[in-house]
Design a protein around this motif. Structure first.
Motif, PDB file in Angstrom:
ATOM      1  N   VAL A 125       0.843  -1.199   0.000  1.00  0.00           N
ATOM      2  CA  VAL A 125       0.000   0.000   0.000  1.00  0.00           C
ATOM      3  C   VAL A 125       0.875   1.246   0.000  1.00  0.00           C
ATOM      4  O   VAL A 125       0.598   2.211  -0.709  1.00  0.00           O
ATOM      5  CB  VAL A 125      -0.955  -0.020   1.210  1.00  0.00           C
ATOM      6  CG1 VAL A 125      -1.761   1.259   1.266  1.00  0.00           C
ATOM      7  CG2 VAL A 125      -1.885  -1.217   1.134  1.00  0.00           C
ATOM      8  N   LYS A 126       1.941   1.246   0.779  1.00  0.00           N
ATOM      9  CA  LYS A 126       2.844   2.390   0.799  1.00  0.00           C
ATOM     10  C   LYS A 126       3.496   2.612  -0.563  1.00  0.00           C
ATOM     11  O   LYS A 126       3.720   3.749  -0.974  1.00  0.00           O
ATOM     12  CB  LYS A 126       3.910   2.212   1.872  1.00  0.00           C
ATOM     13  CG  LYS A 126       3.388   2.437   3.278  1.00  0.00           C
ATOM     14  CD  LYS A 126       4.478   2.311   4.318  1.00  0.00           C
ATOM     15  CE  LYS A 126       3.929   2.590   5.699  1.00  0.00           C
ATOM     16  NZ  LYS A 126       4.955   2.469   6.738  1.00  0.00           N
ATOM     17  N   HIS A 127       3.770   1.540  -1.254  1.00  0.00           N
ATOM     18  CA  HIS A 127       4.339   1.659  -2.611  1.00  0.00           C
ATOM     19  C   HIS A 127       3.321   2.301  -3.558  1.00  0.00           C
ATOM     20  O   HIS A 127       3.690   3.125  -4.394  1.00  0.00           O
ATOM     21  CB  HIS A 127       4.764   0.279  -3.116  1.00  0.00           C
ATOM     22  CG  HIS A 127       5.443   0.298  -4.452  1.00  0.00           C
ATOM     23  ND1 HIS A 127       6.722   0.771  -4.605  1.00  0.00           N
ATOM     24  CD2 HIS A 127       5.004  -0.044  -5.675  1.00  0.00           C
ATOM     25  CE1 HIS A 127       7.044   0.688  -5.895  1.00  0.00           C
ATOM     26  NE2 HIS A 127       6.025   0.189  -6.568  1.00  0.00           N
ATOM     27  N   MET A 128       2.041   1.933  -3.420  1.00  0.00           N
ATOM     28  CA  MET A 128       1.004   2.528  -4.260  1.00  0.00           C
ATOM     29  C   MET A 128       0.798   4.014  -3.944  1.00  0.00           C
ATOM     30  O   MET A 128       0.453   4.798  -4.820  1.00  0.00           O
ATOM     31  CB  MET A 128      -0.317   1.777  -4.084  1.00  0.00           C
ATOM     32  CG  MET A 128      -0.333   0.415  -4.727  1.00  0.00           C
ATOM     33  SD  MET A 128      -1.959  -0.331  -4.728  1.00  0.00           S
ATOM     34  CE  MET A 128      -2.103  -0.933  -3.069  1.00  0.00           C
ATOM     35  N   LEU A 129       1.003   4.376  -2.665  1.00  0.00           N
ATOM     36  CA  LEU A 129       0.815   5.761  -2.253  1.00  0.00           C
ATOM     37  C   LEU A 129       2.095   6.589  -2.350  1.00  0.00           C
ATOM     38  O   LEU A 129       2.078   7.784  -2.060  1.00  0.00           O
ATOM     39  CB  LEU A 129       0.296   5.804  -0.803  1.00  0.00           C
ATOM     40  CG  LEU A 129      -1.073   5.197  -0.550  1.00  0.00           C
ATOM     41  CD1 LEU A 129      -1.358   5.134   0.934  1.00  0.00           C
ATOM     42  CD2 LEU A 129      -2.148   5.963  -1.272  1.00  0.00           C
ATOM     43  N   ASN A 130       3.204   5.953  -2.714  1.00  0.00           N
ATOM     44  CA  ASN A 130       4.519   6.605  -2.786  1.00  0.00           C
ATOM     45  C   ASN A 130       4.912   7.248  -1.473  1.00  0.00           C
ATOM     46  O   ASN A 130       5.333   8.396  -1.408  1.00  0.00           O
ATOM     47  CB  ASN A 130       4.550   7.643  -3.924  1.00  0.00           C
ATOM     48  CG  ASN A 130       4.473   6.984  -5.263  1.00  0.00           C
ATOM     49  OD1 ASN A 130       5.076   5.946  -5.492  1.00  0.00           O
ATOM     50  ND2 ASN A 130       3.710   7.569  -6.159  1.00  0.00           N
ATOM     51  N   ILE A 131       4.772   6.499  -0.389  1.00  0.00           N
ATOM     52  CA  ILE A 131       5.166   6.978   0.939  1.00  0.00           C
ATOM     53  C   ILE A 131       6.560   6.474   1.253  1.00  0.00           C
ATOM     54  O   ILE A 131       6.889   5.345   1.056  1.00  0.00           O
ATOM     55  CB  ILE A 131       4.150   6.505   2.001  1.00  0.00           C
ATOM     56  CG1 ILE A 131       2.800   7.116   1.706  1.00  0.00           C
ATOM     57  CG2 ILE A 131       4.607   6.898   3.380  1.00  0.00           C
ATOM     58  CD1 ILE A 131       1.687   6.608   2.566  1.00  0.00           C
TER      59      ILE A 131
END
Length: 64
Positions: free
Chosen positions: A58-64
């Motif tokens: 999910v963090k990869h999808m949100l670029n966090i």
């Protein structure tokens, strides 16, 4: 280099908490609600947290 875009579907579905965890909504609450018990629908209203094993995706999808 071009900027990295966030997945627009993910930014609509997830929010970041103050402690860095990812908040999400429960599934099965949008339609065909007549056959579900009131208690089930009430419990699905509450938000949950993304599981630890899924946080990196999910963090990869949100670029966090």
């Amino acid at each position: 280099m071009p900027k990295v875009k966030t997945k627009s579907g993910a930014k609509k579905r997830f929010k970041l908490t103050g402690t860095g965890k990812i908040k999400r909504k429960h599934a099965f609450k949008s339609h065909i609600l007549t056959k579900k018990e009131t208690k089930q629908k009430r419990n699905l209203t509450n938000t949950g947290l993304v599981h630890k094993s899924d946080e990196n995706n999910v963090k990869h999808m949100l670029n966090i």
